[in-house]
Write an enzyme that holds these catalytic residues in place. Structure first.
Site, short mmCIF file in Angstrom:
data_model
loop_
_atom_site.label_atom_id
_atom_site.label_comp_id
_atom_site.label_asym_id
_atom_site.label_seq_id
_atom_site.Cartn_x
_atom_site.Cartn_y
_atom_site.Cartn_z
N SER A 249 0.84 -1.20 0.00
CA SER A 249 0.00 0.00 0.00
C SER A 249 0.88 1.24 0.00
O SER A 249 1.68 1.44 0.92
CB SER A 249 -0.91 0.01 1.24
OG SER A 249 -1.49 1.30 1.41
N LEU B 91 -16.14 9.15 1.72
CA LEU B 91 -16.21 9.07 0.27
C LEU B 91 -16.11 7.63 -0.22
O LEU B 91 -15.75 7.36 -1.36
CB LEU B 91 -15.10 9.92 -0.36
CG LEU B 91 -15.04 11.39 0.08
CD1 LEU B 91 -13.95 12.13 -0.66
CD2 LEU B 91 -16.38 12.07 -0.12
N SER B 92 -16.43 6.69 0.67
CA SER B 92 -16.50 5.27 0.34
C SER B 92 -15.17 4.71 -0.15
O SER B 92 -15.09 3.97 -1.13
CB SER B 92 -17.59 5.01 -0.72
OG SER B 92 -18.84 5.46 -0.24
N ASP C 57 -22.62 1.46 -1.62
CA ASP C 57 -21.28 1.98 -1.93
C ASP C 57 -20.64 1.20 -3.07
O ASP C 57 -20.11 1.77 -4.03
CB ASP C 57 -20.38 1.91 -0.70
CG ASP C 57 -20.77 2.92 0.36
OD1 ASP C 57 -21.73 3.69 0.14
OD2 ASP C 57 -20.12 2.95 1.42
#
Length: 383
Positions: A66, A122-123, A169
């Site tokens: 990540s 914002l999902s 979502d």
């Protein structure tokens, strides 16, 4: 620029050429918590997105990296267990679900990056799940219907992280369409695309860092209150199957005198369902001013009746009500720690952001982040 950066980073970490998938974040233009009660919502996919790059491995190992967390992780496909690292769980949860659904995948390398803020207003979680699912589907040449992709992404969070969320979502992240909102029926998952003509206006998000450690507890209690209200009606009206099937006359007769708090929560949901349909109609008719008024009404309901707003969010919305070049505003996200969505005349956006960030800092001694967002397509294979 983002794609070239991802290709370069992937080569650095894994020495391979990847498949790259983009999944957008999402906001609700209308509909607040209606999806928890089989109701209508009006979401859009936005141009803030998560990017996942993947390549096959010759073994059954999973190697992850990540960029946002600057962390690596490794495990085996045959040994998928919950990790202490949250971001890892959403990726492993997708791999786990694909196998549970009967799809065959092998070991893979995966790199994830993007510009969706690492919270859920914002999902970002849905964007992470959907981009991972689509990337693995492409990588292993799986034939998966798009609705199943959204369901797999949703269940990844439910089974692997214990997150009991609706599919809204993930659905929006997959089915978003540039320049359009999605009028989605939360019961049947049938939907229509509603074109949005902003005509010199833009969507602007104002986001504050408002940590609320009791948020989940409050939201659980509110969901329970809506369920209690539904059951009070159902005990007297057999044909109702969810709060979506009730009306204000039923609430007045069977709920109001028993518990005013439960009544107010249920009243908001019923009225918000109608507001979603009205908002969609305003957009169909290119009535942006009427749509903005519905946004203000939604926020007032979320604050007064559903009680998921807070002083900071109310301040932002009430402040812009006095600004003539702002047509509408409402809180979005889970509330308490969420942000506001505003329709702002595009030639004064810089002034708007400067004015609101200054006023907010003076009032609360806290910073605001601002995002000007466009409506974009859903999950897409980039290369």
């Amino acid at each position: 620029m983002m794609i070239e950066s991802i290709k370069s980073a992937f080569k650095q970490h894994f020495n391979r050429v990847p498949i790259i998938v983009r999944s957008p974040g999402k906001i609700n233009l209308a509909g607040g918590y209606t999806n928890d009660n089989d109701g209508y919502v009006l979401p859009v996919a936005i141009d803030i997105a998560t990017y996942v790059a993947v390549s096959k491995r010759k073994d059954d190992e999973i190697h992850l990296y990540s960029e946002s967390y600057q962390e690596a992780f490794q495990t085996k496909l045959s040994d998928l267990n919950t990790s202490e690292k949250d971001w890892v769980n959403y990726i492993l949860g997708v791999a786990d679900q694909l196998q549970k659904w009967g799809y065959h995948i092998g070991g893979f390398n995966l790199y994830i990056d993007g510009d969706v803020p690492l919270d859920d207003e914002l999902s970002s979680i849905a964007a992470m799940e959907c981009s991972t699912a689509y990337a693995l589907i492409e990588l292993f040449s799986l034939s998966v219907p798009m609705l199943d992709l959204a369901k797999i992404a949703q269940m990844a969070g439910q089974d692997f992280k214990g997150i009991n969320n609706s599919i809204i979502d993930q659905f929006t992240s997959v089915f978003g369409k540039k320049g359009n909102a999605i009028l989605l029926d939360g019961k049947s998952l049938t939907y229509d695309y509603i074109p949005i003509k902003l005509d010199g206006y833009q969507f602007v998000l104002l986001k504050a860092d408002l940590d609320n450690p009791t948020l989940n507890h409050k939201l659980i209690k509110i969901k329970e209150q809506c369920e209690q209200g539904f059951l009070l009606v159902k005990s007297n009206v057999e044909h109702v199957r969810s709060l979506r099937d009730t009306n204000l006359k039923m609430l007045d007769k069977y709920v109001k005198r028993k518990d005013i708090e439960i009544y107010n929560k249920c009243k908001f949901i019923i009225e918000e369902n109608q507001r979603v349909l009205l908002a969609a109609e305003h957009l169909r008719n290119a009535n942006l001013k009427g749509f903005g008024q519905v946004m203000f009404q939604t926020h007032d309901g979320l604050s007064e009746f559903y009680q998921v707003s807070c002083d900071e969010l109310d301040f932002l919305v009430n402040t812009v009500k006095k600004i003539p070049y702002v047509l509408g505003a409402r809180m979005i996200g889970e509330g308490f720690e969420g942000c506001t969505l505003n329709i702002v005349k595009e030639n004064v956006i810089d002034d708007f952001i400067e004015e609101l960030t200054h006023a907010f800092e003076v009032k609360f001694a806290k910073k605001l982040d601002a995002y000007v967002v466009e409506i974009e397509d859903g999950t897409t294979l980039i290369c």
